[in-house]
Motif scaffolding. Sequence first.
Motif, PDB file in Angstrom:
ATOM      1  N   HIS A 345     -49.347  18.768  25.387  1.00  0.00           N
ATOM      2  CA  HIS A 345     -50.551  19.032  24.474  1.00  0.00           C
ATOM      3  C   HIS A 345     -51.802  18.182  23.883  1.00  0.00           C
ATOM      4  N   THR A 346     -50.604  16.645  23.962  1.00  0.00           N
ATOM      5  CA  THR A 346     -51.034  15.800  23.073  1.00  0.00           C
ATOM      6  C   THR A 346     -53.036  15.217  23.383  1.00  0.00           C
ATOM      7  N   SER A 347     -53.340  15.901  25.169  1.00  0.00           N
ATOM      8  CA  SER A 347     -54.551  15.149  25.454  1.00  0.00           C
ATOM      9  C   SER A 347     -55.179  16.278  25.998  1.00  0.00           C
ATOM     10  N   ASP A 348     -54.302  17.249  25.739  1.00  0.00           N
ATOM     11  CA  ASP A 348     -55.334  19.236  26.066  1.00  0.00           C
ATOM     12  C   ASP A 348     -55.668  20.009  25.607  1.00  0.00           C
ATOM     13  N   GLY A 349     -54.943  19.423  24.066  1.00  0.00           N
ATOM     14  CA  GLY A 349     -55.333  20.561  22.992  1.00  0.00           C
ATOM     15  C   GLY A 349     -56.622  20.316  22.206  1.00  0.00           C
ATOM     16  N   CYS A 350     -56.724  21.054  21.308  1.00  0.00           N
ATOM     17  CA  CYS A 350     -58.241  20.756  20.890  1.00  0.00           C
ATOM     18  C   CYS A 350     -57.550  20.288  19.417  1.00  0.00           C
ATOM     19  N   GLU A 351     -58.148  20.027  18.470  1.00  0.00           N
ATOM     20  CA  GLU A 351     -57.587  19.096  17.616  1.00  0.00           C
ATOM     21  C   GLU A 351     -58.098  20.474  15.906  1.00  0.00           C
ATOM     22  N   LYS A 352     -59.282  21.081  17.032  1.00  0.00           N
ATOM     23  CA  LYS A 352     -60.258  21.954  15.341  1.00  0.00           C
ATOM     24  C   LYS A 352     -59.210  23.142  15.663  1.00  0.00           C
ATOM     25  N   CYS A 353     -59.359  23.760  16.837  1.00  0.00           N
ATOM     26  CA  CYS A 353     -58.968  25.481  16.957  1.00  0.00           C
ATOM     27  C   CYS A 353     -57.179  25.212  17.522  1.00  0.00           C
ATOM     28  N   GLY A 354     -56.737  24.390  17.973  1.00  0.00           N
ATOM     29  CA  GLY A 354     -55.014  24.758  18.595  1.00  0.00           C
ATOM     30  C   GLY A 354     -55.630  24.935  20.340  1.00  0.00           C
ATOM     31  N   TYR A 355     -56.427  25.587  20.961  1.00  0.00           N
ATOM     32  CA  TYR A 355     -56.307  25.928  21.807  1.00  0.00           C
ATOM     33  C   TYR A 355     -56.101  25.035  22.812  1.00  0.00           C
ATOM     34  N   ASN A 360     -59.302  21.869  29.367  1.00  0.00           N
ATOM     35  CA  ASN A 360     -59.898  20.959  27.749  1.00  0.00           C
ATOM     36  C   ASN A 360     -60.838  19.790  28.467  1.00  0.00           C
ATOM     37  N   ARG A 361     -59.783  18.366  29.597  1.00  0.00           N
ATOM     38  CA  ARG A 361     -60.415  17.402  29.875  1.00  0.00           C
ATOM     39  C   ARG A 361     -61.363  17.934  31.090  1.00  0.00           C
ATOM     40  N   VAL A 362     -62.242  17.534  30.425  1.00  0.00           N
ATOM     41  CA  VAL A 362     -63.286  17.628  31.700  1.00  0.00           C
ATOM     42  C   VAL A 362     -63.705  16.289  32.294  1.00  0.00           C
ATOM     43  N   THR A 363     -62.584  15.440  31.622  1.00  0.00           N
ATOM     44  CA  THR A 363     -62.766  14.178  32.728  1.00  0.00           C
ATOM     45  C   THR A 363     -62.052  12.800  32.288  1.00  0.00           C
ATOM     46  N   GLN A 364     -61.723  11.694  32.525  1.00  0.00           N
ATOM     47  CA  GLN A 364     -61.119  11.104  31.559  1.00  0.00           C
ATOM     48  C   GLN A 364     -61.752  10.402  30.043  1.00  0.00           C
ATOM     49  N   ALA A 365     -62.244  10.401  30.232  1.00  0.00           N
ATOM     50  CA  ALA A 365     -62.786  10.317  28.757  1.00  0.00           C
ATOM     51  C   ALA A 365     -63.678  11.147  28.239  1.00  0.00           C
ATOM     52  N   ALA A 366     -63.742  12.376  28.740  1.00  0.00           N
ATOM     53  CA  ALA A 366     -63.955  13.486  27.871  1.00  0.00           C
ATOM     54  C   ALA A 366     -63.714  14.233  27.279  1.00  0.00           C
ATOM     55  N   PHE A 367     -63.156  14.910  25.991  1.00  0.00           N
ATOM     56  CA  PHE A 367     -62.953  15.713  25.708  1.00  0.00           C
ATOM     57  C   PHE A 367     -63.507  17.126  25.256  1.00  0.00           C
ATOM     58  N   GLU A 368     -63.512  18.119  26.308  1.00  0.00           N
ATOM     59  CA  GLU A 368     -63.922  19.296  25.740  1.00  0.00           C
ATOM     60  C   GLU A 368     -63.589  20.870  25.197  1.00  0.00           C
ATOM     61  N   CYS A 369     -63.525  21.594  24.281  1.00  0.00           N
ATOM     62  CA  CYS A 369     -62.696  22.338  23.982  1.00  0.00           C
ATOM     63  C   CYS A 369     -63.752  24.144  24.882  1.00  0.00           C
ATOM     64  N   GLN A 370     -62.450  24.670  25.590  1.00  0.00           N
ATOM     65  CA  GLN A 370     -63.656  25.913  26.759  1.00  0.00           C
ATOM     66  C   GLN A 370     -63.483  26.898  25.627  1.00  0.00           C
ATOM     67  N   ARG A 371     -62.913  26.306  24.023  1.00  0.00           N
ATOM     68  CA  ARG A 371     -62.666  27.652  23.337  1.00  0.00           C
ATOM     69  C   ARG A 371     -63.447  27.446  22.414  1.00  0.00           C
ATOM     70  N   CYS A 372     -63.727  26.713  21.178  1.00  0.00           N
ATOM     71  CA  CYS A 372     -64.670  26.121  20.019  1.00  0.00           C
ATOM     72  C   CYS A 372     -65.800  25.186  20.120  1.00  0.00           C
ATOM     73  N   ALA A 373     -65.605  24.378  22.382  1.00  0.00           N
ATOM     74  CA  ALA A 373     -66.578  24.153  22.080  1.00  0.00           C
ATOM     75  C   ALA A 373     -66.381  22.553  21.852  1.00  0.00           C
ATOM     76  N   HIS A 374     -64.936  22.430  20.865  1.00  0.00           N
ATOM     77  CA  HIS A 374     -65.228  20.921  20.062  1.00  0.00           C
ATOM     78  C   HIS A 374     -65.301  19.730  21.111  1.00  0.00           C
ATOM     79  N   ARG A 375     -66.722  18.950  20.945  1.00  0.00           N
ATOM     80  CA  ARG A 375     -66.292  17.577  22.474  1.00  0.00           C
ATOM     81  C   ARG A 375     -65.519  16.771  21.255  1.00  0.00           C
TER      82      ARG A 375
END
Length: 398
Positions: A345-355, A360-375
């Motif tokens: 979960h170092t790659s797919d865990g959200c640093e803001k809400c922990g989800y 969450n790993r939308v693409t190889q270069a982009a992270f977007e939390c599906q719960r809090c929308a943190h990008r």
Amino acid sequence: MGRGGLMRRAYMFRLRPTARQHVALAACVESHRELYNAALQERRDAWSHSKTRINYGDQSAQLTGIRAERPDQAVWSFSSQQATLRRLNKSFQGFFRRVRAGQKAGYPRFKGHARFESVEWPKDGDGARWLPEAKRVYLQGIGQVKVTMHRQVVGRVKTIQIKRQGWRWMLVLSCDDVPTNLLPVTGRQAGIDVGITSFATTSDGEHVENPRWGRVAAERLAAAQQRLQRAQRRSKNRDRKREAVAARHRKIANQRKDFHHKQARELVERYDLLVVEDLQIANLLRRAKPVPDPANPGQYLRNGARAKSGLSRSIGDAGWGGFISILRAKAEDAGRTWIEVDPRHTSDGCEKCGYAAAENRVTQAAFECQRCAHRAQADEHAARNILRAGLALHAQAA
């Protein structure tokens, strides 16, 4: 880790043998290869004929008799021959350990000419002696061989080893009691995420470009391998072509290692605390498992094997394992704090809400939390997660 102390270090130098010494070095390696294979054959025969196990002590006790009957074996150091027998014994210990663990056993193999390239003397002064003032090494049966010393040897020489690399000969000195080389405190900390697109990304947003040495040299390497395949078997031409292929592999490996050393040194000079993932790289390189088709017995569904093969090739080309080993060694030498964390979960865990979720790993270069929308940029986000996990472990240990 403390700010001081002693450690073990290996030094590698190039040997500059004369023509006679070059022949003698090759004869030394060949003689030890013969001893290794003969000892392996004895163990195989004893087990197949009478279910008797022969250990290192049994075979080492035979060396005196062998040397009395074989003057060509008596030329070489007794202790180096014992080291070769211990090398075989270590292979059998690994074999039995894997059997007990239920893993693929891998019975020890006979060593062909291209698979036995080194000889070790387990103690400085017993059949081999390091002569730093003369920039030479004495080897029993070979004489004093000139050494190209590109750096000072520090500490107490423990073992001496020669290695053949194509037409070159290398000397490896393993030293104990080497003092650490402490670097000034910087007050900075970093989590480091290794990857394919960027070779390494730090938690403060720095990206190190992946040079992809293997991919750059792929065409020339493939051409050399094709020439090898066309050469007649057991011919001198085929031996030359084989050495050409090996030389290209060595060049790629040397470029990769040089890159790893330089990047590791920069990171160690910059940060007091370094956190990386405890990656099981062997698991990452495994083949994709076949997926049976339930509707068609005997047939299989697509399992992404081709994509997995490409990913494994890229991981191998990046050399994460070698880089992390070099970075760890330099961090210990510099007195830096080194922490390895669980990679889950170092790659797919959200640093803001922990989800944490793969989505969450939308693409190889982009992270977007599906719960809090943190990008965030995915590699930088993973590096920050790695640092946070490492600081939590450090606080617990303090």
